[in-house]
Write an enzyme that holds these catalytic residues in place. Structure first.
Site, PDB file in Angstrom:
ATOM      1  N   GLU A   1      -6.543   4.543  -5.964  1.00 55.77           N
ATOM      2  CA  GLU A   1      -7.835   5.031  -5.474  1.00 55.77           C
ATOM      3  C   GLU A   1      -8.140   6.373  -6.136  1.00 55.77           C
ATOM      4  O   GLU A   1      -7.357   7.319  -6.024  1.00 55.77           O
ATOM      5  CB  GLU A   1      -7.736   5.271  -3.969  1.00 55.77           C
TER       6      GLU A   1
ATOM      7  N   HIS B   1     -11.240  -2.757   3.118  1.00 53.31           N
ATOM      8  CA  HIS B   1     -11.215  -2.358   4.532  1.00 53.31           C
ATOM      9  C   HIS B   1     -12.019  -1.084   4.798  1.00 53.31           C
ATOM     10  O   HIS B   1     -12.179  -0.700   5.940  1.00 53.31           O
ATOM     11  CB  HIS B   1      -9.768  -2.158   4.976  1.00 53.31           C
ATOM     12  N   ASP B   2     -12.488  -0.424   3.738  1.00 54.45           N
ATOM     13  CA  ASP B   2     -13.290   0.793   3.910  1.00 54.45           C
ATOM     14  C   ASP B   2     -14.771   0.556   3.640  1.00 54.45           C
ATOM     15  O   ASP B   2     -15.550   1.511   3.619  1.00 54.45           O
ATOM     16  CB  ASP B   2     -12.812   1.892   2.942  1.00 54.45           C
TER      17      ASP B   2
ATOM     18  N   ASP C   1      -3.166   5.043  -2.242  1.00 52.11           N
ATOM     19  CA  ASP C   1      -4.174   5.703  -1.420  1.00 52.11           C
ATOM     20  C   ASP C   1      -4.544   7.088  -1.973  1.00 52.11           C
ATOM     21  O   ASP C   1      -3.656   7.869  -2.318  1.00 52.11           O
ATOM     22  CB  ASP C   1      -3.571   5.862  -0.010  1.00 52.11           C
TER      23      ASP C   1
ATOM     24  N   ASP D   1       0.846  -1.190   0.000  1.00 56.71           N
ATOM     25  CA  ASP D   1       0.000   0.000   0.000  1.00 56.71           C
ATOM     26  C   ASP D   1       0.884   1.243   0.000  1.00 56.71           C
ATOM     27  O   ASP D   1       1.905   1.282   0.682  1.00 56.71           O
ATOM     28  CB  ASP D   1      -0.892  -0.006   1.258  1.00 56.71           C
TER      29      ASP D   1
HETATM   30  C1  GLC Z   1      -7.989   5.621   2.031  1.00 57.91           C
HETATM   31  C2  GLC Z   1      -7.888   4.409   2.899  1.00 57.91           C
HETATM   32  C3  GLC Z   1      -8.600   4.668   4.168  1.00 57.91           C
HETATM   33  C4  GLC Z   1      -7.951   5.827   4.865  1.00 57.91           C
HETATM   34  C5  GLC Z   1      -7.851   7.037   3.948  1.00 57.91           C
HETATM   35  C6  GLC Z   1      -6.873   8.025   4.473  1.00 57.91           C
HETATM   36  O1  GLC Z   1      -9.283   5.895   1.636  1.00 57.91           O
HETATM   37  O2  GLC Z   1      -8.354   3.287   2.221  1.00 57.91           O
HETATM   38  O3  GLC Z   1      -8.628   3.541   4.995  1.00 57.91           O
HETATM   39  O4  GLC Z   1      -8.670   6.171   6.001  1.00 57.91           O
HETATM   40  O5  GLC Z   1      -7.416   6.711   2.667  1.00 57.91           O
HETATM   41  O6  GLC Z   1      -5.565   7.572   4.353  1.00 57.91           O
END
Ligand code: GLC
Ligand code: CA
Length: 577
Positions: free
Chosen positions: A266, A344-345, A209, A103
């Protein structure tokens, strides 16, 4: 139509399995999952039939946002293990012929990162420019942040720092200051420290991310939605700033391209096909694939001021989103699609999109697997999804929800009520958490029906174990149960490989766009095979009209399929044409 199998990169025919380190497997009984735990389960992951593993952050972190607040990019956090353990996992994956993806969190660091520690010391510190500092403004004599922006999870996006008497920007938590991508030297430091170090170690790529946050818009106030308050929601203030595309091209050129590595980025924010292709088209030279939020957010934003407010989803909308995403890897583009239902989100997909009651859980889980694994593109399976894990029970009190996004949501709601802002009730807010909170995905993996789901040999776990492990939802029992969700995932993954010409590389064509109960589509390969997929998202039987030329039913998520053209509640089927 072009034959997209020719010269296809490895990741186009791969399925990725996501691991959330703190909740996967605890090897030493302290109640926290760890790297040796992951190592001990690589054979299990391989047995599913997946091709690559993505591990969420395990780097050194004060853990305010579950490791997405990194204080040292080049060190595993001691609670997870040592660098030897990391090396063993890289080797362990490669030995088993699986790729390994880490990640990459570089929109922000932890406030404990040495860069930020330096940055906050003085205005002339060489690291000052690594973050985004701005003076206060004064409104009627009162000190206010430079803009009225609300951070993603609530509260102001600016934090006052006493030492130098300025504010710094944080799109997420106060403890996650945003890096200043505007500065070329800062960008080089990020590449070297966070990216090249790991690529040199031999990993195969990164999940990236919030990459659409790197370039910020001008610091001007967003429109007032809550007149009573200074801080205003305005979600996209952090997205897609003017220099984003330029930054991404540079990053790709200086890092990923040199290693032929995969990047799953993302990219929050709804985009047109043309715009998506600017990020993931091969000619765009930015990312391999984008993690889109259109489907993941389909039941969010039930109130304009609160993203986490649940609203029922509409299957027709889900189909429109699916069709639009599928175009990305369609024959007319040089892009590629990434598909997922959980991470995980996200709360558990069975509980959100189907039916998690004991009677319908198994078939729901299997039909959702069928959705995921018959779409073109690269699928990600999140730990526990292959077991048909479901949301935590409704009886759990609010105090069992540990995610800052959850408690900040509840805090903001209470605060808004107190300030007389038109809001929702606390009960409505908590009901939303029960459906869409990130916490549902973060409970320990369910390995067996033994104490603490076989996740830990200790007495307690960092997050409460979902009691559903006692009801047959665990690896040990599902491995033995012929008709389990787990065994269905395995067969389906094998089926998908066998039919990759049509399922992964074929042409996708949805039909029945207006049907509110079923999703139906064709997958046609370059050289002849056509499959027809029909998925029932409703709790009633649904009659479908089998297309002309249907020859045989290849697979169903139901144990008994007696009537040819009638889908059982929540049933999914694949036919050969
Ligand atoms: C992304 C991650 C999430 C995190 C956010 C801030 O969306 O997947 O878990 O809280 O970024 O880093
Ligand atoms: Ca541990």
């Amino acid at each position: 139509m072009t034959d997209r199998r020719i010269n296809a990169k490895w990741w186009k025919s791969s399925t990725i399995y996501q691991i959330y380190p703190s909740s996967f497997m605890d090897s030493n009984g302290d109640g926290i999952g760890d790297l040796p735990g992951i190592l001990s389960k690589l054979d299990y992951i391989k047995s599913l039939g997946v091709d690559a593993v993505w591990i969420s952050p395990f780097y050194q972190s004060p853990n305010k946002d579950q490791g997405y607040d990194i204080s040292d990019y080049q060190m595993p956090d001691p609670r997870y293990g040592s660098m030897e353990d990391v090396d063993a996992i890289i080797k362990g994956c490669h030995d088993r012929n699986m790729k390994i993806i880490f990640d990459l969190v570089i929109n922000h660091t932890s406030d404990q990162h040495r860069w930020f520690q330096e940055s906050r010391k003085s205005k002339d510190n060489p690291y000052r420019k690594y973050y985004i500092w701005r003076p206060a403004r004064y409104i009627n004599g009162e000190r206010r942040p430079p803009t009225n922006w609300q951070a993603t999870f609530g509260g102001s996006a600016w934090e006052w720092d006493e030492t130098t008497e300025e504010y710094y920007l944080h799109a997420f938590l106060i403890e996650q200051p945003d890096l200043n991508w505007e500065d070329a030297e800062v960008r080089q430091a990020i590449y070297k420290e966070a990216i090249l170090f790991w690529l040199d170690k031999g990993i195969d790529g990164f999940r990236i991310d919030v990459s659409s946050f790197y370039s910020k818009h001008e610091f001007v106030d967003v429109p007032i939605k809550k007149p009573e308050q200074y801080v205003q929601p305005g979600g996209d203030t952090f997205m897609d700033g003017p220099r984003l595309k330029e930054f991404l091209v540079e990053m790709q050129r200086e890092t990923f391209s040199k290693y032929d590595s995969v990047t799953l980025a993302e990219m929050p924010g709804t985009r047109t096909l043309e715009d998506k292709l600017e990020f993931v088209g091969e000619s765009s030279k930015r990312f391999s694939m984008a993690i889109s939020f259109d489907l993941a957010s389909i039941d969010h934003g039930g109130h304009e001021n609160y993203f986490l407010m649940w609203k029922p989803y509409d299957l027709k909308e889900a189909k429109r989103i699916t069709e639009a995403e599928q175009l990305l890897s369609g024959p007319k583009t040089d892009g590629w699609t990434l598909t997922y239902l959980e991470n995980h989100d996200q709360a558990r997909c069975i509980s959100r999109f189907m039916n998690d009651s004991p009677e319908h859980r198994v078939i729901s889980g299997k039909t959702l697997a069928m959705y995921l694994l018959t779409l073109s593109g690269t699928p990600i399976i999140y730990q526990g999804q292959e077991l048909g894990m479901i949301n935590v029970p409704k009886e759990w009190p609010e105090s069992d929800y540990l995610d800052p996004q959850s408690w900040m949501f509840m805090r903001d709601i209470r605060d808004d009520i107190k300030h007389g802002v038109k809001s929702i009730t606390e009960q409505e807010a908590f009901k939303s958490l029960q459906i869409v909170a990130r916490d549902h995905a973060r409970v320990p993996m369910q390995w067996s029906n033994e104490k603490l789901a076989g996740f830990s040999s200790g007495d307690k776990t960092w997050m409460r174990v979902n009691d559903s492990y006692k009801e047959g939802i665990n690896v040990a029992e599902e491995e033995k149960e012929k008709n389990s969700v787990l065994n269905f995932y395995k067969s389906l993954l094998a089926f998908q490989k066998e039919h990759s010409d049509s399922l992964i590389f074929g042409e996708h064509r949805g039909i029945e766009a207006e049907n509110e109960h079923t999703m139906q589509f064709f997958k046609k390969s370059f050289d002849g095979e056509t499959l027809f997929v029909a998925l029932n998202f409703s709790g009633d039987k649904q009659k479908i009209s089998l297309p002309d030329g249907t020859t045989e039913l290849l697979m169903s998520s139901s144990i008994s399929t007696d009537d040819e053209g009638v889908l059982q509640p929540y049933e999914g089927r694949i036919y050969r044409i």
